[in-house]
Scaffold this motif. Structure first.
Motif, PDB file in Angstrom:
ATOM      1  N   LYS A   2       0.844  -1.202   0.000  1.00 28.16           N
ATOM      2  CA  LYS A   2       0.000   0.000   0.000  1.00 28.16           C
ATOM      3  C   LYS A   2       0.874   1.244   0.000  1.00 28.16           C
ATOM      4  O   LYS A   2       1.712   1.443   0.861  1.00 28.16           O
ATOM      5  CB  LYS A   2      -0.891   0.003   1.244  1.00 28.16           C
ATOM      6  N   TRP A   3       0.665   2.040  -1.026  1.00 29.51           N
ATOM      7  CA  TRP A   3       1.381   3.300  -1.041  1.00 29.51           C
ATOM      8  C   TRP A   3       0.478   4.358  -0.467  1.00 29.51           C
ATOM      9  O   TRP A   3      -0.712   4.399  -0.752  1.00 29.51           O
ATOM     10  CB  TRP A   3       1.758   3.675  -2.481  1.00 29.51           C
ATOM     11  N   LYS A   4       1.030   5.201   0.339  1.00 27.02           N
ATOM     12  CA  LYS A   4       0.202   6.266   0.897  1.00 27.02           C
ATOM     13  C   LYS A   4      -0.015   7.305  -0.206  1.00 27.02           C
ATOM     14  O   LYS A   4       0.622   7.286  -1.252  1.00 27.02           O
ATOM     15  CB  LYS A   4       0.882   6.858   2.133  1.00 27.02           C
ATOM     16  N   VAL A  11       1.428   6.383  -9.578  1.00 31.63           N
ATOM     17  CA  VAL A  11       0.908   5.061  -9.929  1.00 31.63           C
ATOM     18  C   VAL A  11      -0.025   5.165 -11.137  1.00 31.63           C
ATOM     19  O   VAL A  11       0.075   4.395 -12.094  1.00 31.63           O
ATOM     20  CB  VAL A  11       0.154   4.436  -8.735  1.00 31.63           C
ATOM     21  N   ILE A  12      -0.912   6.155 -11.087  1.00 35.57           N
ATOM     22  CA  ILE A  12      -1.859   6.317 -12.194  1.00 35.57           C
ATOM     23  C   ILE A  12      -1.119   6.672 -13.477  1.00 35.57           C
ATOM     24  O   ILE A  12      -1.412   6.131 -14.550  1.00 35.57           O
ATOM     25  CB  ILE A  12      -2.926   7.379 -11.827  1.00 35.57           C
TER      26      ILE A  12
ATOM     27  N   LEU B 102       1.269  -2.009  -9.355  1.00 33.77           N
ATOM     28  CA  LEU B 102       0.452  -0.845  -9.711  1.00 33.77           C
ATOM     29  C   LEU B 102      -1.026  -1.085  -9.390  1.00 33.77           C
ATOM     30  O   LEU B 102      -1.738  -0.177  -8.962  1.00 33.77           O
ATOM     31  CB  LEU B 102       0.601  -0.519 -11.203  1.00 33.77           C
ATOM     32  N   LEU B 103      -1.490  -2.317  -9.603  1.00 32.26           N
ATOM     33  CA  LEU B 103      -2.911  -2.610  -9.385  1.00 32.26           C
ATOM     34  C   LEU B 103      -3.237  -2.832  -7.908  1.00 32.26           C
ATOM     35  O   LEU B 103      -4.391  -2.927  -7.533  1.00 32.26           O
ATOM     36  CB  LEU B 103      -3.329  -3.855 -10.180  1.00 32.26           C
ATOM     37  N   ASN B 104      -2.204  -2.909  -7.097  1.00 36.48           N
ATOM     38  CA  ASN B 104      -2.436  -3.142  -5.675  1.00 36.48           C
ATOM     39  C   ASN B 104      -2.603  -1.832  -4.907  1.00 36.48           C
ATOM     40  O   ASN B 104      -2.597  -1.810  -3.695  1.00 36.48           O
ATOM     41  CB  ASN B 104      -1.286  -3.974  -5.087  1.00 36.48           C
ATOM     42  N   VAL B 105      -2.735  -0.744  -5.655  1.00 36.67           N
ATOM     43  CA  VAL B 105      -2.951   0.559  -5.032  1.00 36.67           C
ATOM     44  C   VAL B 105      -4.406   0.935  -5.255  1.00 36.67           C
ATOM     45  O   VAL B 105      -4.958   0.692  -6.328  1.00 36.67           O
ATOM     46  CB  VAL B 105      -2.032   1.610  -5.688  1.00 36.67           C
ATOM     47  N   GLU B 106      -5.042   1.484  -4.220  1.00 35.15           N
ATOM     48  CA  GLU B 106      -6.449   1.857  -4.371  1.00 35.15           C
ATOM     49  C   GLU B 106      -6.582   3.225  -5.026  1.00 35.15           C
ATOM     50  O   GLU B 106      -6.009   4.199  -4.569  1.00 35.15           O
ATOM     51  CB  GLU B 106      -7.121   1.904  -2.986  1.00 35.15           C
ATOM     52  N   TYR B 107      -7.319   3.308  -6.115  1.00 35.95           N
ATOM     53  CA  TYR B 107      -7.673   4.610  -6.687  1.00 35.95           C
ATOM     54  C   TYR B 107      -8.909   4.409  -7.546  1.00 35.95           C
ATOM     55  O   TYR B 107      -9.249   3.275  -7.896  1.00 35.95           O
ATOM     56  CB  TYR B 107      -6.526   5.200  -7.509  1.00 35.95           C
ATOM     57  N   ARG B 108      -9.558   5.527  -7.880  1.00 35.09           N
ATOM     58  CA  ARG B 108     -10.754   5.389  -8.712  1.00 35.09           C
ATOM     59  C   ARG B 108     -10.330   4.990 -10.126  1.00 35.09           C
ATOM     60  O   ARG B 108      -9.346   5.470 -10.659  1.00 35.09           O
ATOM     61  CB  ARG B 108     -11.505   6.719  -8.735  1.00 35.09           C
ATOM     62  N   GLY B 109     -11.077   4.065 -10.715  1.00 35.79           N
ATOM     63  CA  GLY B 109     -10.729   3.629 -12.063  1.00 35.79           C
ATOM     64  C   GLY B 109      -9.815   2.422 -12.061  1.00 35.79           C
ATOM     65  O   GLY B 109      -9.416   1.923 -13.111  1.00 35.79           O
ATOM     66  N   LYS B 110      -9.488   1.917 -10.873  1.00 34.04           N
ATOM     67  CA  LYS B 110      -8.600   0.761 -10.793  1.00 34.04           C
ATOM     68  C   LYS B 110      -9.214  -0.471 -11.451  1.00 34.04           C
ATOM     69  O   LYS B 110      -8.545  -1.233 -12.128  1.00 34.04           O
ATOM     70  CB  LYS B 110      -8.300   0.483  -9.321  1.00 34.04           C
TER      71      LYS B 110
END
Lengths: 276, 302
Positions: A2-4, A11-12, B102-110
């Motif tokens: 988990k990256w803060k 990442v995006i 990269l996919l193990n990070v939470e964000y919208r559009g994941k």
């Protein structure tokens, strides 16, 4: 990991770059399928079609009779799915639930033959099919595909049957169900997600199959879709605008099916290593 | 003695075992007829001289093996197969790992990103290979055009026309297809690692690469082993990509074992030669799958 929040934009950014890179051929496919023949063979090439040729869809479907190949692939895939299921479900139940001499051996065997390559046996299979008079028939492909999918689907179903608590089955037996009734009325409904996954897996395998279709089917109108696409490849040049249109149509159904089973397929393939 | 025989008979033939054998019968029959018998026939073709129809003529002993193993071409193709497999699996693993992180990070559009990453695996391999053929086209293909206009590579090679670029081009398509599986398996593994480990690492002020090398990687060790074994089987077995993109050409420079087997049989009608190579392939695949089975069963019993 988990990256803060700090790392998120990064990442995006990398995700988008990687996607642009990896989906490149699909951008090419979409650009080409909307082009005219003149645009396809232009020097230098360009991305945006000068005129959007949505009529390519009609052309491949009607003039090139693409629906014939869709129909062929559908019959083969459906046939293989049915045959596979009929063979797999009883076998998987046996190795998952019954005690008998050789159970471990069967499990081991199914695991190992799952890895065999169709190419190793395709020549002998060709001779067998010829001997049975099955060359150039859907049945030859249905059998060959079933043979190469059953070991994996048995494994997958085995896992599902095992995850059902023994007590449920024992309760049914005590209530007076026979073994067969227990399987059909109690076990199968519970294992349904696994069965659907196995069926979709076989269907996709058959839909995408190339080697057996190439080797066993001689007459043009019986070809499955993957081989049928070669009608657009002429001796001197290929009509890429039509081939990409047909490819797009051929990919869509399996893409949708794949999304349905994707998570269970990954778990099934990596087995013990991943807890669902 | 009599009691022992009776109990042995009972062990093999009690009602439960009987039911098991009946339920397994269809699977066993179809596998014997269309899997084991063909493999036996491959052995026979390798041990006999065969005619143009693949009929067995006279017993040749190991003559076919000696003939095939003494050609330079065979070793070249085998070597290329190994290079193909090792390079392929390593590259797939690296890409898969990057995507999983990269996919193990939470964000919208994941979720959408995940779906898009899967596409190369989900599409039909033969169809993807045909599209890649067009992508690689030297004059009209959009790959070289894009490389040129963006200035990334002003003088890109004629991909499928020359031996080394053609091999690289085929390799890349195989890798490209195999990446999503790796990414998804690694991701599933990473998600099963306890959050607490990361939390305490966070409190201890551990930086990201320490987290990756000391928590993530050891946490998914088993998964990496299973996934790379599976991937090496698939990579070694990849017939479609090479056959569709180059048919092993130019001048056999992209032929790997699996395409050689097919071409020796169906194109050149050298059935004995094809069978010897098929057996070599079979042997290599069996070793990898036994390794896989052994690791799997060890994990299960643990």
């Amino acid at each position: 990991m988990k990256w803060k929040n700090r790392g998120k934009p990064l990442v995006i950014f990398f995700t988008i770059i990687l996607l642009l890179f990896l989906l490149f051929p699909f951008f090419v496919m979409i650009s080409t399928m909307l082009k005219s023949g003149k645009d396809v063979y232009a020097i230098p090439p360009f991305w945006i079609p000068s005129r959007f040729m949505f009529s390519n869809f009609v052309t491949v479907w009607d003039e090139y009779k693409l629906f014939i190949y869709f129909k062929n692939s559908f019959i083969i895939a459906l046939g293989a799915t049915i045959l596979n299921t009929l063979i797999t479900v009883p076998a998987a139940y046996a190795v998952a639930r019954l005690r008998f001499v050789g159970r471990k051996l069967f499990l081991y065997l199914f695991l190992v033959i799952q890895m065999f390559s169709p190419v190793v046996v395709v020549i002998s299979l060709f001779k067998i099919m010829a001997g049975l008079g099955l060359l150039d028939t859907y049945i030859s492909l249905i059998i060959a595909i079933s043979v190469f999918t059953i070991s994996f689907t048995i494994w997958m179903m085995n896992g599902y049957f095992r995850s059902i608590p023994m007590e449920i089955e024992e309760a049914a037996l005590i209530d007076g169900c026979t073994r067969v009734q227990t399987i059909t009325r109690v076990m199968l409904p519970i294992a349904a997600p696994g069965m659907v996954t196995a069926m979709i897996y076989t269907f996709i395998y058959a839909w995408n199959e190339f080697l057996f279709g190439l080797s066993f089917i001689q007459s043009q109108p019986k070809r499955p879709l993957t081989i049928g696409l070669y009608i657009f490849a002429g001796r001197w040049s290929t009509q890429w605008e039509y081939l990409t249109t047909a490819a797009f149509l051929a990919i869509i159904p399996v893409l949708i099916l794949f999304y349905i089973i994707e998570k269970r397929l990954v778990a099934g393939l990596a087995r013990g290593a991943i807890k669902e | 003695m009599a009691v022992g025989a009776l109990s042995l008979k009972h062990k093999l033939w009690n009602p439960e075992a009987r039911l098991a054998y009946i339920l397994l019968l269809p699977a066993v029959l179809i596998l014997i007829a269309f899997m084991f018998y063909p493999i036996v026939y491959v052995f026979l073709m390798a041990l006999f001289k065969t005619d143009k129809l693949g009929r067995l003529k006279e017993f040749a002993g190991l003559a076919n093996f000696i003939e095939v193993l003494s050609t330079k071409e065979f070793w070249k193709v085998t070597g290329r197969s190994l290079l193909w497999t090792v390079t392929g699996v390593v590259t797939k693993t690296i890409f898969g790992m990057i995507i999983a992180v990269l996919l193990n990070v939470e964000y919208r559009g994941k979720k959408i990103a995940r779906m898009l990453f899967i596409i190369p695996w989900a599409s039909a391999v033969p169809i993807s290979a045909m599209i890649w053929q067009w992508v690689y086209h030297s004059e009209f293909g959009l790959l070289n055009h894009t490389l040129k206009i963006t200035g990334i590579w002003s003088n890109p090679p004629v991909w499928l026309g020359l031996p080394i670029p053609a091999f690289a081009a085929c390799m890349w398509v195989d890798i490209w297809i195999g990446i999503p599986f790796m990414a998804l398996v690694f991701l599933a593994g990473m998600q099963s690692i306890s959050e607490d480990l990361y939390e305490s690492a966070y409190i201890d002020g551990v930086n990201w690469y320490q987290k990756f090398f000391y928590i993530t990687l050891p946490g998914i060790r088993n998964i990496i082993i299973i996934a790379t074994l599976l991937s090496s089987l698939w990579t070694f077995n990849d017939f479609n990509v090479v056959y569709i993109l180059t048919r092993g050409g130019p001048v056999r420079s992209t032929d790997i074992l699996i395409t050689s087997v097919y071409k020796s049989g169906f194109e050149w009608l050298k059935f004995s030669r094809a069978s010897v190579m098929a057996l070599v392939t079979f042997f290599i695949l069996t070793i990898i799958s036994i390794l896989y089975a052994a690791i799997y069963f060890r994990q299960e019993s643990a």
